[in-house]
Design a protein around this motif. Structure first.
Motif, PDB file in Angstrom:
ATOM      1  N   THR A   1       0.829  -1.205   0.000  1.00 13.75           N
ATOM      2  CA  THR A   1       0.000   0.000   0.000  1.00 13.75           C
ATOM      3  C   THR A   1       0.864   1.256   0.000  1.00 13.75           C
ATOM      4  N   VAL A   2       1.916   1.254   0.793  1.00 11.26           N
ATOM      5  CA  VAL A   2       2.814   2.407   0.847  1.00 11.26           C
ATOM      6  C   VAL A   2       3.495   2.622  -0.502  1.00 11.26           C
TER       7      VAL A   2
ATOM      8  N   ILE B   1      -7.810   5.023 -19.543  1.00 14.41           N
ATOM      9  CA  ILE B   1      -6.783   4.102 -20.040  1.00 14.41           C
ATOM     10  C   ILE B   1      -5.848   3.670 -18.918  1.00 14.41           C
ATOM     11  N   ALA B   2      -5.520   4.594 -18.011  1.00 18.49           N
ATOM     12  CA  ALA B   2      -4.623   4.253 -16.905  1.00 18.49           C
ATOM     13  C   ALA B   2      -5.284   3.329 -15.893  1.00 18.49           C
ATOM     14  N   LEU B   3      -6.599   3.442 -15.732  1.00 19.46           N
ATOM     15  CA  LEU B   3      -7.297   2.607 -14.746  1.00 19.46           C
ATOM     16  C   LEU B   3      -7.559   1.187 -15.250  1.00 19.46           C
ATOM     17  N   LEU B   4      -7.556   0.993 -16.562  1.00 15.07           N
ATOM     18  CA  LEU B   4      -7.816  -0.349 -17.091  1.00 15.07           C
ATOM     19  C   LEU B   4      -6.771  -1.370 -16.635  1.00 15.07           C
ATOM     20  N   PRO B   5      -5.459  -1.099 -16.761  1.00 17.77           N
ATOM     21  CA  PRO B   5      -4.497  -2.095 -16.251  1.00 17.77           C
ATOM     22  C   PRO B   5      -4.544  -2.257 -14.737  1.00 17.77           C
TER      23      PRO B   5
ATOM     24  N   VAL C   1      -4.835   0.685  -3.803  1.00 17.56           N
ATOM     25  CA  VAL C   1      -4.371   2.038  -3.511  1.00 17.56           C
ATOM     26  C   VAL C   1      -4.192   2.840  -4.791  1.00 17.56           C
ATOM     27  N   GLN C   2      -3.776   2.190  -5.873  1.00 14.22           N
ATOM     28  CA  GLN C   2      -3.635   2.897  -7.143  1.00 14.22           C
ATOM     29  C   GLN C   2      -4.995   3.304  -7.693  1.00 14.22           C
TER      30      GLN C   2
ATOM     31  N   MET D   1      -5.691   7.251  -8.131  1.00 10.75           N
ATOM     32  CA  MET D   1      -5.881   7.779  -9.485  1.00 10.75           C
ATOM     33  C   MET D   1      -7.209   8.503  -9.617  1.00 10.75           C
ATOM     34  N   LEU D   2      -8.257   7.946  -9.029  1.00  9.68           N
ATOM     35  CA  LEU D   2      -9.548   8.627  -9.081  1.00  9.68           C
ATOM     36  C   LEU D   2      -9.485   9.972  -8.365  1.00  9.68           C
TER      37      LEU D   2
END
Length: 439
Positions: free
Chosen positions: A225-226, A283-287, A310-311, A315-316
């Motif tokens: 997570t960190v 596009i970044a959230l798909l992977p 966490v990503q 990102m959101l």
């Protein structure tokens, strides 16, 4: 409704009229300024302020659900298949809790197929409790060894020290501090101080909101997570820098003009990059979603789940802050400077004078569309940009298209031929050097 009325309609009304040219999706793609994001910045500030207060309150009251790497504990591992068939991780957790007298904090399946194992984590157990837990697990499930026979040796234990998670957290804080200092210096050099301040505040918002969401929902905080938290900082900052670069382009030479205020130019830049921000985020959230599905649902790996979670959260929060927070903050800081307030007053005075002049001439609606600029109208926006370039050139302000200006300057400086060109037609007309044609 007359043509002038159509041009002076607000962007929101134009976008909602339902026509093909004025549809919301078309204006979203063309970026003509149909969405007045900067104009409603006080609403965004209130919303983000409440969100940050809730997150900080949760961090102070509820805190984090720290994993075993941060608190220390014992991990029991055994194969996921026993003599009676597959072993359920919840049943294994119950057996560990009953045998040790300590509630298990987490139980999960790691891997697939024959290599799948069950990991049960608890607080630190002494050697006697570990022996009791192993015996109870073997008696209940009869886990199978590699040869297909039940064996107690396949049940293993490991002790996790809390110092390891503390060292990772310390190194992450050092990396975060170095990152923020270097990024701040870069933004000040490339842009200006207010853009650097706005970008850093938006970045701080992303960190606080991500941490607050983890605290509110109760997600377990692990070293993964960190690490994932550090990766989202670059994504959030990248999107903000792209928007600020467009703002810098739209506001070049603005103080010498009276056709648009800084807030209007910044809002136009935000609209011009809005669709790009949405596409980049999707596009970044798909992977990341793929990482979560493959890592958790298929492989059952907790580390990949923590990293993807966490990503996804960061990102959101990053794309929302880069659109609704960073640029409105920049406009608020810039409008505190006297020169930009005076320029906005000159814009308002010019529009009032032109409106009074149009009304005095007896126009039907008393409104000149050249004065009441509607950024949601495509034709008016194109005309406005042409006029702005012309005024900028007359005021010796650097043009927006520097390459085109350089080509024109080079064309004007080409050497010209002197004298009269020679040829049959010239000689036939009696030039001094030519011969007359005999009849």
């Amino acid at each position: 409704m007359s043509e002038d009325d159509t041009k002076t309609t607000s962007a929101a009304e134009t976008a909602g009229s339902g026509g093909e040219k004025t549809s919301v999706f078309q204006r979203l793609y063309t970026g003509t300024g149909a969405f007045d994001i900067v104009g409603h910045r006080k609403r965004w500030f209130v919303a983000f302020g409440l969100l940050i207060l809730v997150c900080i309150g949760s961090l102070g009251v509820k805190g984090f659900n720290l994993g075993i790497e941060f608190e220390g504990g014992t991990q029991i591992q055994l194969p996921a298949r026993g003599a009676a068939g597959p072993i359920d991780e919840d049943e294994a957790s119950d057996v560990v809790s009953e045998a040790s007298g300590v509630a298990a904090s987490e139980a999960q399946v790691v891997g697939v197929g024959r290599s799948a194992t069950i990991q049960v984590r608890t607080s630190t157990l002494d050697s006697g409790q570990v022996v009791d837990v192993k015996r109870a697990l073997f008696d209940e499930f009869q886990p199978l060894a590699a040869n297909g026979q039940p064996s107690g040796s396949v049940i293993s234990d490991s002790a996790v020290s809390a110092s390891w998670g503390g060292e990772i957290s310390q190194q992450a804080l050092v990396a975060l501090a170095v990152f923020l200092v270097l990024v701040t210096v870069f933004l000040i050099i490339y842009f200006e101080k207010w853009m650097a301040v706005a970008a850093m505040l938006a970045l701080l918002h992303d960190v606080v909101v991500t941490a607050g969401v983890y605290s509110l929902v109760g997600f377990e905080v692990t070293p993964a997570t960190v690490i994932g938290l550090l990766t989202i900082l670059g994504f959030s900052l990248y999107d903000t820098v792209v928007v600020f670069d467009k703002v810098k382009e739209n506001t070049r030479g603005l103080l010498n003009l009276t056709r648009r205020t800084y807030a209007e130019a910044a809002n136009l830049a935000l609209n011009q990059t809005l669709m790009r921000s949405i596409n980049t985020s999707v596009i970044a959230l798909l992977p990341v979603l793929g990482l979560m599905v493959i890592g958790y649902i298929l492989l059952g790996t907790g580390t990949l789940q923590d990293l993807a979670l966490v990503q996804l959260t960061g990102m959101l929060a990053g794309v929302v802050s880069s659109v609704l927070l960073a640029t409105p903050l920049l406009v608020t800081f810039k409008m505190r400077e006297p020169k930009y307030r005076e320029q906005a007053e000159r814009v308002a005075e010019r529009r009032e004078e032109r409106a009074r002049a149009a009304q005095a001439e007896g126009e039907a609606d008393g409104v000149d569309p050249d004065d009441y600029f509607d950024p949601g109208d495509d034709a008016q926006l194109e005309s406005e940009l042409r006029k702005e370039k012309a005024v900028a050139a007359a005021a010796s302000v650097p043009a927006r298209n520097q390459k085109a200006r350089d080509r024109n300057r080079g064309r004007d400086q080409r050497p010209r031929r002197s004298g009269t060109p020679t040829g049959k037609s010239t000689a036939g007309k009696g030039s001094p050097t030519g011969k007359r044609k005999r009849s």
